[in-house]
Write a protein that holds these residues in place. Structure first.
Motif, PDB file in Angstrom:
ATOM      1  N   ALA A  76     -38.467-111.094  -6.677  1.00 15.52           N
ATOM      2  CA  ALA A  76     -39.668-111.585  -5.995  1.00 15.52           C
ATOM      3  C   ALA A  76     -40.247-112.805  -6.697  1.00 15.52           C
ATOM      4  O   ALA A  76     -40.630-113.789  -6.053  1.00 15.52           O
ATOM      5  N   LEU A  77     -40.291-112.759  -8.030  1.00 16.52           N
ATOM      6  CA  LEU A  77     -40.811-113.917  -8.768  1.00 16.52           C
ATOM      7  C   LEU A  77     -39.886-115.124  -8.609  1.00 16.52           C
ATOM      8  O   LEU A  77     -40.351-116.263  -8.519  1.00 16.52           O
ATOM      9  N   SER A 116     -40.852-115.929   0.341  1.00 20.16           N
ATOM     10  CA  SER A 116     -39.699-115.064   0.110  1.00 20.16           C
ATOM     11  C   SER A 116     -38.488-115.405   0.971  1.00 20.16           C
ATOM     12  O   SER A 116     -37.364-115.092   0.585  1.00 20.16           O
ATOM     13  N   TYR A 117     -38.670-116.040   2.113  1.00 23.41           N
ATOM     14  CA  TYR A 117     -37.534-116.323   2.994  1.00 23.41           C
ATOM     15  C   TYR A 117     -37.793-117.597   3.800  1.00 23.41           C
ATOM     16  O   TYR A 117     -38.935-118.070   3.916  1.00 23.41           O
ATOM     17  N   VAL A 118     -36.696-118.125   4.348  1.00 21.33           N
ATOM     18  CA  VAL A 118     -36.736-119.302   5.212  1.00 21.33           C
ATOM     19  C   VAL A 118     -36.079-118.926   6.530  1.00 21.33           C
ATOM     20  O   VAL A 118     -34.982-118.355   6.545  1.00 21.33           O
ATOM     21  N   ASP A 128     -31.092-120.770  20.008  1.00 24.32           N
ATOM     22  CA  ASP A 128     -32.340-120.001  19.901  1.00 24.32           C
ATOM     23  C   ASP A 128     -32.198-118.714  19.103  1.00 24.32           C
ATOM     24  O   ASP A 128     -33.092-117.866  19.136  1.00 24.32           O
ATOM     25  N   ARG A 129     -31.090-118.543  18.386  1.00 27.40           N
ATOM     26  CA  ARG A 129     -31.016-117.449  17.425  1.00 27.40           C
ATOM     27  C   ARG A 129     -31.770-117.839  16.159  1.00 27.40           C
ATOM     28  O   ARG A 129     -32.047-119.001  15.909  1.00 27.40           O
ATOM     29  N   ARG A 130     -32.102-116.852  15.341  1.00 26.95           N
ATOM     30  CA  ARG A 130     -32.810-117.083  14.093  1.00 26.95           C
ATOM     31  C   ARG A 130     -31.938-116.601  12.936  1.00 26.95           C
ATOM     32  O   ARG A 130     -31.471-115.468  12.943  1.00 26.95           O
ATOM     33  N   MET A 131     -31.723-117.473  11.981  1.00 26.18           N
ATOM     34  CA  MET A 131     -30.990-117.127  10.762  1.00 26.18           C
ATOM     35  C   MET A 131     -31.986-117.126   9.607  1.00 26.18           C
ATOM     36  O   MET A 131     -32.716-118.098   9.404  1.00 26.18           O
ATOM     37  N   ILE A 132     -32.013-116.029   8.857  1.00 25.10           N
ATOM     38  CA  ILE A 132     -32.987-115.850   7.778  1.00 25.10           C
ATOM     39  C   ILE A 132     -32.254-115.895   6.447  1.00 25.10           C
ATOM     40  O   ILE A 132     -31.299-115.150   6.228  1.00 25.10           O
ATOM     41  N   PHE A 133     -32.707-116.787   5.563  1.00 26.82           N
ATOM     42  CA  PHE A 133     -32.145-116.944   4.229  1.00 26.82           C
ATOM     43  C   PHE A 133     -33.241-116.674   3.200  1.00 26.82           C
ATOM     44  O   PHE A 133     -34.414-117.002   3.438  1.00 26.82           O
ATOM     45  N   PRO A 134     -32.898-116.103   2.052  1.00 30.84           N
ATOM     46  CA  PRO A 134     -33.887-116.044   0.960  1.00 30.84           C
ATOM     47  C   PRO A 134     -34.192-117.447   0.460  1.00 30.84           C
ATOM     48  O   PRO A 134     -33.340-118.354   0.523  1.00 30.84           O
ATOM     49  N   VAL A 135     -35.388-117.644  -0.027  1.00 33.73           N
ATOM     50  CA  VAL A 135     -35.788-118.975  -0.480  1.00 33.73           C
ATOM     51  C   VAL A 135     -34.890-119.449  -1.611  1.00 33.73           C
ATOM     52  O   VAL A 135     -34.558-120.643  -1.712  1.00 33.73           O
TER      53      VAL A 135
END
Length: 392
Positions: free
Chosen positions: A176-177, A213-215, A222-229
């Protein structure tokens, strides 16, 4: 004081607090909204937490604790104290969000050359607002927990061993940090902003949301892809809008050597001038390679205002050039050329010493002639005769 008057005073204090809040709301939504258009929006967003804050603070101030039993007095006092902390936190968060929303909305409407700086400022403001909200909530939760005597005793012990506790918390909260620091690094290093067009791991997308925490990337379908920052600080990625949204697009064609390059170059320029997606900044048509199979590679370059326009412009130019070559110069379509060994003109004698009238046998197969007089010589142990096949 009798119980009736004590409860009457409590009700009067709570009602007076609510009346004061309602008066402030009407003032913000009425007279002040003419000078400050955002005052009405602030009043509407802060009305509910303001009424809750007025009710719990009035109740805490005028509560007749002496009329409550000894067993319930401590619980009621403790509950009201926690309610005051919660209502105050809620009100502070709503005020902060209400005050920061108008500048964020103005930054979204900025276009042109100032858009890049506006997106950078908006990204930084959103991250700072989220960080401030997290800090406020953590402090509120800590204040509420420290109202319990047992938690205060534990807190004193933790403060006494702050080094060990900090080490344990740091190890447990390392992901998290790490994401928190990565988000701050992305926001203030200008490496990633909201609405940036990026390509990572072969995925094209537009930055729709950037948190601690995420991008979230919005893909073309129109799909969404989520990556950690942390992915964007540890892995390389392409940013197509870091300095400008303008891009160069390319179209590659494989054609025969007989293609008229100058005519095709003029046709490309004529097509670009009629296409509204071309920004009239760059264009070019070059022969960039000669392939071993007798095919040349043409590359057409063109510029557009952004990535979406570049994609559409490339598709339009590709369709136009393919149709032009197919309709005007079909001989320039790509072909496969296969070379074979030359066949001797002299006929070889047959095993019985005779030679057929229509030609000599070759490896046991007689040579024949077509109607136009051309010889057709099949071979069983050699390559096929020279021929030209049009590529599918």
């Amino acid at each position: 004081m009798s119980a009736f008057w004590a409860w009457t005073v409590l009700a009067a204090v709570v009602a007076a607090s609510a009346i004061i809040v309602e008066g402030g709301r009407r003032l913000l939504a009425g007279r002040l909204s003419a000078r400050w258009p955002g005052a009405g929006r602030v009043a509407r967003r802060c009305a509910a937490p303001a009424f809750a804050f007025a009710a719990v603070t009035g109740s805490n101030a005028a509560m007749p604790y002496q009329l409550i039993g000894d067993g319930a007095e401590g619980a009621v006092r403790h509950a009201l104290r926690i309610a005051v902390i919660g209502a105050t936190t809620w009100l502070v968060l709503r005020i902060g969000y209400a005050l920061s929303d108008p500048p964020l909305a103005r930054l979204m409407r900025i276009e042109g050359e100032r858009n890049r700086r506006a997106r950078r400022a908006r990204t930084q403001m959103l991250l700072l607002r989220r960080i401030a909200a997290v800090i406020i909530v953590v402090l509120a939760v800590g204040a509420a927990l420290f109202t319990f005597p047992a938690v205060r005793a534990v807190g004193a012990g933790v403060l006494a061993s702050a080094g060990v506790a900090g080490l344990v918390v740091g190890i447990a909260a390392r992901p998290a940090l790490g994401n928190l620091l990565a988000g701050l690094q992305l926001a203030f290093s200008d490496a990633l902003r909201l609405d940036d067009v990026v390509v990572t791991q072969g995925t094209w997308g537009r930055v729709e949301e950037l948190t601690l925490s995420y991008v979230v990337l919005q893909l073309w379908d129109d799909r969404r892809m989520i990556f950690p920052v942390s992915h964007f600080t540890e892995q390389p990625f392409e940013n197509w809008t870091r300095h400008s949204s303008r891009l160069l697009g390319s179209v590659e064609l494989h054609v025969d050597w007989t293609v008229p390059v100058e005519e095709l170059r003029a046709e490309l320029y004529a097509a670009l001038r009629e296409n509204p997606l071309w920004d009239r900044r760059e264009w070019m048509l070059q022969v960039v390679d000669v392939l071993p199979n007798g095919v040349v590679k043409l590359r057409a370059l063109m510029s557009a205002a952004d990535s979406a326009s570049t994609w559409d412009l490339r598709c339009d130019v590709r369709e136009h050039l393919v149709a032009h070559i197919r309709d005007r110069h079909p001989e320039a379509l790509p072909r496969f050329r296969v070379d074979s060994d030359p066949v001797a003109d002299d006929a070889a004698p047959s095993p019985d010493g005779e030679t057929p009238a229509n030609g000599a046998p070759v490896d046991g197969v007689a040579e024949g002639r077509h109607a136009d007089g051309a010889r057709a010589v099949p071979r069983r142990d050699g390559p096929a005769p020279a021929k030209s096949l049009r590529r599918a």
